[in-house]
Design an enzyme around this catalytic site. Structure first.
Site, short mmCIF file in Angstrom:
data_model
loop_
_atom_site.label_atom_id
_atom_site.label_comp_id
_atom_site.label_asym_id
_atom_site.label_seq_id
_atom_site.Cartn_x
_atom_site.Cartn_y
_atom_site.Cartn_z
CG LEU A 1 -2.10 -0.97 1.20
CD1 LEU A 1 -2.86 -0.89 2.52
CD2 LEU A 1 -3.04 -0.68 0.03
CE LYS B 1 -1.74 -2.38 11.37
NZ LYS B 1 -0.91 -1.33 10.76
CB SER C 1 -6.10 -3.35 10.09
OG SER C 1 -6.83 -4.50 9.68
CE1 TYR D 1 -1.43 -5.88 10.73
CE2 TYR D 1 -3.78 -6.37 10.81
CZ TYR D 1 -2.71 -5.71 10.23
OH TYR D 1 -2.92 -4.88 9.17
CG ASP E 1 15.19 -0.16 12.19
OD1 ASP E 1 13.97 -0.34 12.42
OD2 ASP E 1 16.08 -0.79 12.79
CB VAL E 2 9.71 2.23 11.15
CG1 VAL E 2 9.24 0.89 11.72
CG2 VAL E 2 8.68 3.31 11.41
#
Length: 245
Positions: A17, A155, A138, A151, A59-60
């Site tokens: 995305l 989110k 999400s 996950y 590298d976040v």
């Protein structure tokens, strides 16, 4: 050219995305700096749009790496208006069997990575007259999905972080909104559709009769940083076609 003259940074922008959002921004006249681990994956885009698009290793999870990315956008394009915190990962596993390492890795990338990106944005954007921040959630942030505990929880945390940041930064001319895609034919959604057993269950939940496309998510990402949405702030926008779940 709804974004003409603007500069954007997109984390996790070298694939999925993030890459499609970048292409949509460029098509709207925006200059874009992509951050990611595999910048070779967007070499074709850099060659295609040399004056509008560049990439940089990121590298976040590293605050210095995130700060350098935003500073690089200012240095390269003489400004910063938009930051999209798109980098993310998923580590499947039921609660009873999920390893601490997978849980921690998911939160470090998704939640801490988003926090570091938003924090950096709120430092840089006021110096350039304000701007727009998009985080990525999400549909699974608000729906039970067995086997996706880390996950889903990560989110959900991003959505609340978004709302708090929006309230804290509104007076500086900054909007902070969140995109929450449903089942999209890109990245994790495409992997979901490729699993026949899993897809037999989830495909029935699509009221529109099909997965969404990355372009449809990107269109929402363009709207949330354009002039037509300047009074939308702290909002979680689901792009799901009517998800019956």
């Amino acid at each position: 050219m709804r974004l003409s003259g603007k500069t954007a940074v997109i984390t996790g922008g070298t694939r999925g995305l993030g890459r499609v959002i970048a292409e949509s921004y460029v098509a709207e006249g925006c200059r874009v700096l992509l951050g990611g681990r595999d910048i070779d994956a967007v070499a074709d885009l850099v060659d295609k749009y040399p004056d509008q698009l560049a990439s940089r290793h990121l590298d976040v999870r590293d605050p210095d790496s995130v700060d350098r990315l935003l500073q690089a956008a200012v240095d390269r394009f003489d400004g910063l208006d938009i930051v999209v915190a798109n980098a993310g990962m998923s580590a499947p596993g039921r609660v009873a069997g999920l390893s601490l390492e997978d849980w921690a890795a998911t939160f470090e990338t998704n939640v801490t990575g988003t926090f570091l990106t938003v924090r950096a944005a709120l430092k840089y954007l006021p110096a350039h007259g304000g701007g727009s921040v998009i985080t990525m959630s999400s549909a699974m942030a608000t729906r039970v999905a067995p086997g996706a505990s880390a996950y889903c929880a990560s989110k959900a945390a991003i959505e609340m972080l978004t709302r708090v940041a929006a309230v804290e930064s509104a007076a500086q001319g900054i909007t902070v909104n969140c995109l929450a895609p449903g089942i999209i034919d890109e990245g994790m959604g495409r992997a979901l559709a490729s699993n026949a057993v899993v897809w037999a269950k989830y495909s029935q939940k699509l009221a529109s009769g099909r997965p969404g496309t990355a372009d449809e998510v990107a269109a929402a990402a363009v709207f949330l940083v354009g002039n037509d949405s300047r009074y939308i702030n702290g909002h979680v926008m689901e792009v799901n076609g009517g998800l019956d779940w």
